[in-house]
Design a protein around this motif. Structure first.
Motif, short mmCIF file in Angstrom:
data_model
loop_
_atom_site.label_atom_id
_atom_site.label_comp_id
_atom_site.label_asym_id
_atom_site.label_seq_id
_atom_site.Cartn_x
_atom_site.Cartn_y
_atom_site.Cartn_z
N PHE A 169 0.83 -1.21 0.00
CA PHE A 169 0.00 0.00 0.00
C PHE A 169 0.86 1.26 0.00
N VAL A 170 1.90 1.28 0.83
CA VAL A 170 2.78 2.45 0.88
C VAL A 170 3.44 2.67 -0.48
N ARG A 184 -4.99 13.40 -2.65
CA ARG A 184 -5.25 13.19 -1.23
C ARG A 184 -5.74 11.76 -1.04
N PHE A 185 -5.32 11.13 0.06
CA PHE A 185 -5.72 9.76 0.37
C PHE A 185 -6.60 9.73 1.61
N PHE A 186 -7.66 8.93 1.55
CA PHE A 186 -8.40 8.59 2.76
C PHE A 186 -7.99 7.18 3.15
N GLU A 192 -4.70 0.98 14.44
CA GLU A 192 -4.44 2.42 14.43
C GLU A 192 -2.96 2.74 14.28
N GLU A 193 -2.08 1.94 14.89
CA GLU A 193 -0.64 2.20 14.79
C GLU A 193 -0.17 2.05 13.34
N VAL A 198 1.47 4.54 8.07
CA VAL A 198 1.25 4.73 6.63
C VAL A 198 1.04 6.21 6.32
N MET A 199 0.25 6.89 7.13
CA MET A 199 0.00 8.31 6.91
C MET A 199 1.28 9.12 7.01
#
Length: 287
Positions: A169-170, A184-186, A192-193, A198-199
């Motif tokens: 994904f990255v 922009r990505f959602f 959560e970690e 990734v963000m």
């Protein structure tokens, strides 16, 4: 009394460990079949440690549930049948109770309403609707975006985690960013970690946080909110072998293309031509 004696029923059975995607498609497929065959629908929707919310905790849905124990007791007289509907004949139609036990979509007759159409008609409960509209209006409505759904939790299907690792994904997000610097990505992730990492690695991302425990009422409500935001995107990067991400596809009525690690797309990603969503609770309605 006469009408009660002549009623016929259809029971949709979900296992305790069934995930949301499997449960939704089984219940809504059974609802469509029950309507076609003039039967009253009941469904088994077990809740507890493995899965917290009732159907009505997620969507406005008035279907009637029965406990697993009652369904299993009925199975002594009315045995379970499967999703193929190969068993459906005139003799079966004379039986008062049908019990369908499966985790797969029902092979509905052509005359039945597709369960995906039933799904798009559902309205999420207020708690979910408010999350969706708040995030969309604050961070996503101004321009088309790419949705990213990552399954990294230890209880996710091993085939999904093996074929759709986080680094894929990255890598794909960076490739898309290289071709479209303003994209922009959602991001939706069940850990959560991992979502945060990734963000941070990609930048220019939007996501929900404090989503609640895995498969708790709050956690599944957050996951459903993510579904609507993914469905409102212009393109989806999703995990392979996951029924959950396909719910986003169905919410968009097939208007959003999805790419997985097993079906990687080459060339520039088009996240514009699917159109713009005005109301993220209606991601199938685009201009």
């Amino acid at each position: 009394m006469s009408s009660i004696l002549h009623r016929k029923y259809l029971v949709a059975y979900n296992g305790y460990d069934s995930g949301l995607g499997n449960r939704v498609r089984v219940v809504l497929g059974a609802k469509s079949l029950a309507q076609l065959e003039h039967r009253e629908l009941y469904f088994v929707w077990p809740t507890g440690k493995l899965f917290g919310p009732k159907f009505s905790d997620l969507w406005e849905f008035s279907g009637r549930t029965i406990p697993r124990a009652i369904s299993r007791g009925l199975a002594r007289v009315f045995p379970y049948v499967d999703e193929t509907l190969d068993w459906l004949d005139d003799a079966k139609r004379r039986e008062r109770v049908w019990q369908i036990r499966t985790g797969s979509p029902l092979n509905l007759p052509p005359a039945a309403l597709p369960w995906q159409d039933e799904f798009r008609r559902l309205l999420p409960v207020d708690e979910i609707a408010q999350k969706v509209t708040s995030i969309f209006d604050r961070s996503l409505k101004d321009a088309p975006y790419v949705g990213v759904m990552i399954r990294a939790h230890s209880v996710s299907h091993s085939k999904t985690r093996e074929t759709s690792p986080v680094d894929w994904f990255v890598r794909r997000m960076r490739q898309i960013r290289q071709a479209a610097p303003d994209v922009r990505f959602f991001v939706s992730c069940d850990v959560e970690e991992v979502q945060s990492s990734v963000m941070e690695a990609v930048g220019g991302c939007v996501a929900q946080f404090d989503k609640g425990g895995y498969n708790t009422v709050e956690g599944v409500r957050s996951a459903v909110a993510d579904l609507y935001l993914l469905a409102s995107s212009g393109y989806i990067l999703g995990p392979h072998w996951s029924s959950f991400v396909h719910l986003a596809e169905y919410l968009s009525d097939g208007k959003v293309q999805m790419e997985t690690a097993a079906q990687t797309v080459t060339g520039r990603v088009d996240y514009f031509s699917s159109g713009r969503v005005a109301d993220p609770l209606r991601p199938f309605d685009r201009s």
